[in-house]
Design a protein around this motif. Structure first.
Motif, PDB file in Angstrom:
ATOM      1  N   LEU A   1       0.834  -1.201   0.000  1.00  0.00           N
ATOM      2  CA  LEU A   1       0.000   0.000   0.000  1.00  0.00           C
ATOM      3  C   LEU A   1       0.871   1.254   0.000  1.00  0.00           C
ATOM      4  O   LEU A   1       0.605   2.214  -0.738  1.00  0.00           O
ATOM      5  CB  LEU A   1      -0.936  -0.011   1.207  1.00  0.00           C
ATOM      6  CG  LEU A   1      -1.976   1.085   1.272  1.00  0.00           C
ATOM      7  CD1 LEU A   1      -2.888   1.058   0.056  1.00  0.00           C
ATOM      8  CD2 LEU A   1      -2.789   0.950   2.551  1.00  0.00           C
TER       9      LEU A   1
ATOM     10  N   ALA B   1      -3.344   2.947 -11.613  1.00  0.00           N
ATOM     11  CA  ALA B   1      -2.818   3.113 -10.257  1.00  0.00           C
ATOM     12  C   ALA B   1      -3.905   3.343  -9.210  1.00  0.00           C
ATOM     13  O   ALA B   1      -3.834   2.757  -8.124  1.00  0.00           O
ATOM     14  CB  ALA B   1      -1.782   4.237 -10.230  1.00  0.00           C
ATOM     15  N   PRO B   2      -4.940   4.156  -9.479  1.00  0.00           N
ATOM     16  CA  PRO B   2      -5.974   4.351  -8.453  1.00  0.00           C
ATOM     17  C   PRO B   2      -6.705   3.053  -8.086  1.00  0.00           C
ATOM     18  O   PRO B   2      -7.001   2.810  -6.919  1.00  0.00           O
ATOM     19  CB  PRO B   2      -6.932   5.363  -9.083  1.00  0.00           C
ATOM     20  CG  PRO B   2      -6.109   6.090 -10.091  1.00  0.00           C
ATOM     21  CD  PRO B   2      -5.139   5.065 -10.623  1.00  0.00           C
TER      22      PRO B   2
ATOM     23  N   ALA C   1      -5.370  -2.591  -2.919  1.00  0.00           N
ATOM     24  CA  ALA C   1      -4.416  -2.807  -1.824  1.00  0.00           C
ATOM     25  C   ALA C   1      -5.022  -2.367  -0.497  1.00  0.00           C
ATOM     26  O   ALA C   1      -4.806  -3.007   0.537  1.00  0.00           O
ATOM     27  CB  ALA C   1      -3.108  -2.072  -2.105  1.00  0.00           C
ATOM     28  N   LEU C   2      -5.771  -1.282  -0.525  1.00  0.00           N
ATOM     29  CA  LEU C   2      -6.436  -0.810   0.685  1.00  0.00           C
ATOM     30  C   LEU C   2      -7.500  -1.818   1.140  1.00  0.00           C
ATOM     31  O   LEU C   2      -7.614  -2.118   2.331  1.00  0.00           O
ATOM     32  CB  LEU C   2      -7.065   0.564   0.432  1.00  0.00           C
ATOM     33  CG  LEU C   2      -7.660   1.262   1.654  1.00  0.00           C
ATOM     34  CD1 LEU C   2      -6.631   1.441   2.752  1.00  0.00           C
ATOM     35  CD2 LEU C   2      -8.222   2.622   1.232  1.00  0.00           C
TER      36      LEU C   2
ATOM     37  N   HIS D   1      -4.358   0.934  -5.976  1.00  0.00           N
ATOM     38  CA  HIS D   1      -4.305   1.466  -4.618  1.00  0.00           C
ATOM     39  C   HIS D   1      -5.563   1.082  -3.837  1.00  0.00           C
ATOM     40  O   HIS D   1      -5.492   0.660  -2.667  1.00  0.00           O
ATOM     41  CB  HIS D   1      -4.129   2.990  -4.650  1.00  0.00           C
ATOM     42  CG  HIS D   1      -3.958   3.588  -3.303  1.00  0.00           C
ATOM     43  ND1 HIS D   1      -5.018   4.068  -2.576  1.00  0.00           N
ATOM     44  CD2 HIS D   1      -2.854   3.760  -2.541  1.00  0.00           C
ATOM     45  CE1 HIS D   1      -4.573   4.513  -1.411  1.00  0.00           C
ATOM     46  NE2 HIS D   1      -3.263   4.341  -1.370  1.00  0.00           N
TER      47      HIS D   1
ATOM     48  N   LEU E   1       2.403   1.762  -3.460  1.00  0.00           N
ATOM     49  CA  LEU E   1       1.390   2.250  -4.406  1.00  0.00           C
ATOM     50  C   LEU E   1       1.048   3.707  -4.137  1.00  0.00           C
ATOM     51  O   LEU E   1       0.856   4.493  -5.070  1.00  0.00           O
ATOM     52  CB  LEU E   1       0.140   1.379  -4.348  1.00  0.00           C
ATOM     53  CG  LEU E   1       0.283  -0.006  -4.978  1.00  0.00           C
ATOM     54  CD1 LEU E   1      -0.879  -0.897  -4.581  1.00  0.00           C
ATOM     55  CD2 LEU E   1       0.397   0.094  -6.485  1.00  0.00           C
ATOM     56  N   ALA E   2       0.975   4.079  -2.866  1.00  0.00           N
ATOM     57  CA  ALA E   2       0.646   5.457  -2.507  1.00  0.00           C
ATOM     58  C   ALA E   2       1.757   6.429  -2.897  1.00  0.00           C
ATOM     59  O   ALA E   2       1.489   7.604  -3.180  1.00  0.00           O
ATOM     60  CB  ALA E   2       0.372   5.557  -1.006  1.00  0.00           C
ATOM     61  N   SER E   3       2.979   5.932  -2.945  1.00  0.00           N
ATOM     62  CA  SER E   3       4.103   6.806  -3.285  1.00  0.00           C
ATOM     63  C   SER E   3       4.042   7.292  -4.727  1.00  0.00           C
ATOM     64  O   SER E   3       4.643   8.312  -5.073  1.00  0.00           O
ATOM     65  CB  SER E   3       5.431   6.076  -3.059  1.00  0.00           C
ATOM     66  OG  SER E   3       5.661   5.113  -4.087  1.00  0.00           O
ATOM     67  N   GLY E   4       3.341   6.543  -5.577  1.00  0.00           N
ATOM     68  CA  GLY E   4       3.220   6.932  -6.984  1.00  0.00           C
ATOM     69  C   GLY E   4       4.495   6.749  -7.774  1.00  0.00           C
ATOM     70  O   GLY E   4       4.633   7.271  -8.875  1.00  0.00           O
TER      71      GLY E   4
ATOM     72  N   LEU F   1       6.211  -4.775  -6.901  1.00  0.00           N
ATOM     73  CA  LEU F   1       4.825  -4.852  -6.453  1.00  0.00           C
ATOM     74  C   LEU F   1       4.285  -6.275  -6.589  1.00  0.00           C
ATOM     75  O   LEU F   1       3.628  -6.793  -5.677  1.00  0.00           O
ATOM     76  CB  LEU F   1       3.954  -3.874  -7.233  1.00  0.00           C
ATOM     77  CG  LEU F   1       4.367  -2.394  -7.169  1.00  0.00           C
ATOM     78  CD1 LEU F   1       3.473  -1.557  -8.068  1.00  0.00           C
ATOM     79  CD2 LEU F   1       4.360  -1.885  -5.744  1.00  0.00           C
TER      80      LEU F   1
END
Length: 133
Positions: free
Chosen positions: A62, A75-76, A82-83, A79, A65-68, A116
């Motif tokens: 997570l 990607a959204p 993963a959340l 993310h 992925l949040a780091s971009g 990932l």
């Protein structure tokens, strides 16, 4: 689990498989002369360790992925998946079917990005341990 075979003791013959003191789920059973079965038993401590490892790997996934920092086609959605995975793992008793759903979705979304994808595989392995192998 025990196997009674008194064929060599008094000619009683094979008594088959006798199960006592528990249940058998998704295990191989074997009967007959010269046959064997090996059963790995899952212990609570190992399950707790597998859950802790799955939670740590999901949190790391997570965070990445949040780091971009990775170029993902969606990607959204990755993310969000993963959340969802992390939220399910944070439950007291995570639901195996929901975990598999999130992991399947994530596997497809991050397939082209090795770091990932490796984390997704690591979580899958821990989830298998939770399910008993």
């Amino acid at each position: 689990m025990s196997r009674h075979d008194s064929g060599h003791e008094g000619g009683m013959g094979n008594k088959g498989i006798v199960i006592s003191g528990g249940t058998v789920n998704d295990s191989a059973l074997v009967a007959g002369e010269n046959n064997r079965v090996t059963i790995r038993q899952q212990h609570g401590e190992t399950s707790a360790q597998a859950l802790a490892q799955a939670r740590a790997d999901a949190a790391r996934l997570l965070g990445l992925l949040a780091s971009g920092g990775y170029d993902l086609p969606d990607a959204p959605t990755a993310h969000a998946a993963a959340l969802g995975l992390k939220d399910e793992l944070d439950e007291e008793e995570p639901d195996q079917s929901r975990l598999r759903k999130w992991l399947t979705r994530l596997r497809g979304l991050v397939a082209g990005v090795a770091p990932l994808a490796e984390l997704v595989v690591a979580v899958e392995e821990s989830v298998r341990m939770l399910a008993g192998g």
